[in-house]
Write a protein that holds these residues in place. Structure first.
Motif, short mmCIF file in Angstrom:
data_model
loop_
_atom_site.label_atom_id
_atom_site.label_comp_id
_atom_site.label_asym_id
_atom_site.label_seq_id
_atom_site.Cartn_x
_atom_site.Cartn_y
_atom_site.Cartn_z
N PHE A 1 -14.19 -0.10 -7.93
CA PHE A 1 -13.25 -1.08 -7.24
C PHE A 1 -12.28 -1.42 -8.42
N ALA A 2 -12.80 -1.99 -9.43
CA ALA A 2 -12.06 -2.41 -10.73
C ALA A 2 -11.25 -1.42 -11.35
N VAL A 3 -11.84 -0.07 -11.45
CA VAL A 3 -11.29 0.89 -12.00
C VAL A 3 -9.96 1.63 -11.29
N ALA A 4 -10.48 1.62 -9.76
CA ALA A 4 -9.32 2.16 -8.91
C ALA A 4 -8.13 1.34 -8.90
N TRP A 5 -8.38 -0.18 -8.67
CA TRP A 5 -7.11 -0.96 -8.72
C TRP A 5 -6.47 -1.09 -9.97
N ASN A 6 -7.16 -1.00 -11.26
CA ASN A 6 -6.29 -0.71 -12.36
C ASN A 6 -5.48 0.51 -12.32
N TYR A 7 -5.92 1.66 -12.05
CA TYR A 7 -5.07 2.78 -11.81
C TYR A 7 -4.13 2.84 -10.92
N PHE A 8 -4.30 2.02 -9.99
CA PHE A 8 -3.31 2.12 -8.91
C PHE A 8 -2.19 0.98 -9.46
N LEU A 9 -2.48 0.00 -10.25
CA LEU A 9 -1.35 -0.85 -10.88
C LEU A 9 -0.61 0.06 -12.04
N GLN A 10 -1.53 0.81 -12.75
CA GLN A 10 -0.78 1.59 -13.56
C GLN A 10 0.35 2.38 -13.29
N TYR A 11 0.13 3.12 -12.09
CA TYR A 11 0.92 4.11 -11.70
C TYR A 11 2.18 3.52 -10.88
N LEU A 12 1.66 2.26 -10.21
CA LEU A 12 2.78 1.40 -9.48
C LEU A 12 3.74 0.93 -10.33
N VAL A 13 3.57 0.41 -11.65
CA VAL A 13 4.41 0.10 -12.49
C VAL A 13 5.03 1.12 -13.01
N LEU A 14 4.62 2.39 -13.39
CA LEU A 14 5.23 3.39 -13.79
C LEU A 14 6.60 3.70 -13.23
N LEU A 15 6.58 3.96 -11.81
CA LEU A 15 7.53 4.39 -10.90
C LEU A 15 8.78 3.44 -11.24
N PRO A 16 9.08 2.19 -11.23
CA PRO A 16 10.39 1.56 -11.45
C PRO A 16 10.50 1.79 -12.99
N LEU A 17 9.79 1.78 -13.87
CA LEU A 17 9.83 1.82 -15.13
C LEU A 17 10.54 3.00 -15.57
N GLU A 18 9.91 4.43 -15.16
CA GLU A 18 10.42 5.68 -15.24
C GLU A 18 12.08 5.92 -14.51
N LEU A 19 12.31 5.15 -13.60
CA LEU A 19 13.50 5.28 -12.90
C LEU A 19 14.18 4.58 -13.87
#
Length: 581
Positions: A154-172
């Motif tokens: 649970f902890a690893v998956a939600w952290n991984y989700f947050l990592q790539y969720l933030v990356l989308l606007p950052l990369e744009l």
């Protein structure tokens, strides 16, 4: 519930998802117009129901759901190989390596990237073994739940989700800033809109469109880096328009190390973050056409990527640029002038490179943005399938798209429209701090899950002869990968407390180590929510059957034995090739 004497009651989870994803004959015969077919494709796929399902434990239910996800298997070996080879190549190599050279010196760069690269290779090998055996939705976060503890998953998956969720606007935003190298008269949000639509479109067309787009992006990155390597060799040999053969003069003056031990540790952390995204190939297991064939080949590509694209290129950079070159001081992810590739070739008198390099960086940011949508949507879907997120987030339509998860990711991507704001750096620094250590947590969980999986096989009287692909680095490699990731976390903690060249301060600490606080909060929160008070699942109680594509273990053993005999009968050069490629 039992369907086979060779497997557990959860063998229901090994139903072939390919056949279940194919529409029935009656559906095919229905005469819809094009618009009706388009609208119908967004309707939810109705999964099969199982007798006695409600009587199972949460862990057993999640094993069945992730094993029978209606995600469609449309990623072929060609796409999988290219994803493994170049999907994570980006600003970590193209830009951050220059800052690392300035911080630690050439010896620190080569040693740290080599040590971390070996750990990443071991991690990918461990992930490959589990993904071939269990090509389930969610991949590594599911393995953490099944082989370590659901709270860890649970902890690893939600952290991984947050990592790539933030990356989308950052990369744009990074893409919009890159475009300003050529055009400064247009509002940055215009470019954000264009890239936003492109990234959304790639993922809405389904996994095949994502795979083909990533294949093209990766091909461009591979070609560009290979060209840079060839040009750098020519420059180092003295064949450039300007300058003589470089040799090792920069290793003598200014020297091998900069900023002592703390500088070395700082480079160690940077090298780890530059490999982020390597694990994405495991996330595609549930959508691979033939994971038993394509995943082993893709896993082996990690070795060549680390060797050629990281170690060879960085070795040349370390020979061509002194660590005290002032141009290396840039720390922006899109600062083309800080790229060591640009600096090295500019020193050789070759003009026109910055524009080419900017184009490569632009391709990289769009590629990472597209991968962000893919990673977040698949992780969120797997969380819902495991009962770790609201059920609606597991909505998958008839085309195999996790459409609700994709929409949530795209809505968050609207944050990228702060590109024209003067507060964008503050916002993104804090967003990144939430999941800044996510990749390290993920790699650590993969290595530990692999160790636990092998332990479960041993405790249950099973052997590795029933595994279609075995990690080439074995369980020793997983121990090494786990140890190195723990060292990286300790090093990051030390540097967060005592930053290089700065005094200790709370803001610097939390911007670097907030990810650990979030992970710990998720772990404890799940323990309280599910009243799960165990530290880890006992090896003898682990489910090591649900999710296997081959349910007849004895038949699989015989098939693998015959494959090994055929392999041993082949000429030496073929055996060497298939071992490493």
């Amino acid at each position: 519930m039992e369907i086979s004497t060779n497997t557990s009651k959860l063998d229901l989870g090994s139903t072939n998802t390919d056949s279940r994803a194919i529409p029935s004959q009656s559906e095919k015969e229905e005469s819809f117009g094009r618009w009706d077919n388009f609208v119908d494709s967004f309707r939810q796929y109705q999964p099969a129901s199982y007798d006695g399902y409600e009587e199972l434990t949460d862990l057993e239910k999640s094993a069945i759901k992730t094993a029978n996800s209606p995600l469609q298997r449309k990623l072929n070996s060609r796409v999988m190989n290219m994803l493994a080879l170049a999907s994570s190549l980006g600003s970590g190599l193209l830009i951050a390596s220059g800052e690392a050279l300035n911080t630690g010196g050439p010896l620190a760069v080569l040693v740290c990237w080599a040590l971390t690269g070996l750990a990443v290779f071991c991690t990918v090998q461990a992930l490959g073994e589990m993904a071939v055996t269990f090509p389930v939705s969610g991949s590594f976060n599911v393995y953490a739940s099944r082989f370590i503890d659901p709270s860890i998953g649970f902890a690893v998956a939600w952290n991984y989700f947050l990592q790539y969720l933030v990356l989308l606007p950052l990369e744009l935003v990074a893409g919009s800033m890159t475009m300003q190298y050529w055009i400064t008269s247009i509002n940055p949000d215009v470019w954000v809109l264009i890239f936003y639509v492109a990234v959304i479109s790639i993922n809405l067309f389904g996994v095949r469109a994502y795979g083909e787009a990533e294949f093209l992006f990766s091909l461009i990155k591979v070609t560009a880096i290979l060209m840079f390597i060839i040009v750098s060799i020519v420059i180092a040999a003295g064949g450039a328009p300007k300058g003589d053969a470089v040799g090792g003069k920069y290793w003598v003056n200014p020297g091998l190390l900069a900023n002592g031990f703390k500088g070395f540790v700082s480079v160690f952390i940077t090298s780890a973050f530059s490999y982020a995204g390597t694990e994405l190939v495991g996330l595609t297991a549930a959508e691979s056409e033939n994971p038993r064939v394509s995943l082993p080949k893709a896993t082996k590509q990690a070795f060549w990527r680390i060797l050629f694209f990281y170690m060879v290129s960085l070795t040349l950079i370390c020979f061509l640029i002194p660590y005290d070159d002032p141009r290396l001081l840039g720390n922006s992810s899109v600062d083309i002038n800080a790229s060591p590739f640009v600096i090295a070739i500019t020193n050789g008198g070759i003009s026109g490179l910055p524009s080419v390099m900017n184009a490569v960086i632009l391709v990289s940011v769009i590629s990472v943005g597209s991968s962000s949508v893919y990673a977040t949507s698949r992780t969120l879907t797997a969380l819902a399938e495991q009962g770790m997120a609201p059920k609606i987030l597991g909505y998958i339509d008839k085309k195999g798209r996790p459409i609700i998860a994709i929409m949530i990711t795209n809505v968050f991507g609207l944050l990228s429209f702060i590109a024209a704001s003067n507060k964008q750096e503050v916002v993104f620094n804090w967003l990144l701090s939430i999941s800044g250590l996510s990749s390290v947590f993920t790699w650590l969980s993969i290595c530990v899950a692999h160790i636990r999986f092998r332990r479960a096989l041993s405790c249950q009287g099973r052997g590795t002869d029933e595994i279609a692909f075995k990690s080439q680095t074995g369980i020793i490699g997983s121990f090494y990968g786990a140890l190195l990731n723990i060292i990286i976390l300790m090093a990051e903690f030390w540097l967060s407390l005592f930053p290089l060249g700065d005094k200790p301060n709370a803001q610097a600490f939390f911007q670097s180590y907030l990810g650990f606080v979030v992970l710990l909060a998720c772990y404890i929160g799940h323990k309280i929510w599910k009243k799960n008070w165990i530290l880890f699942i006992s090896a003898k109680d682990m489910d090591i059957d649900t999710g296997r594509k081959e349910t007849d273990i004895e038949a699989l053993k015989q098939e693998l034995k015959e494959e090994r005999e055929i392999f041993q009968s082949k000429p030496l050069y073929q055996r060497i090739y298939h071992t490493w490629c």
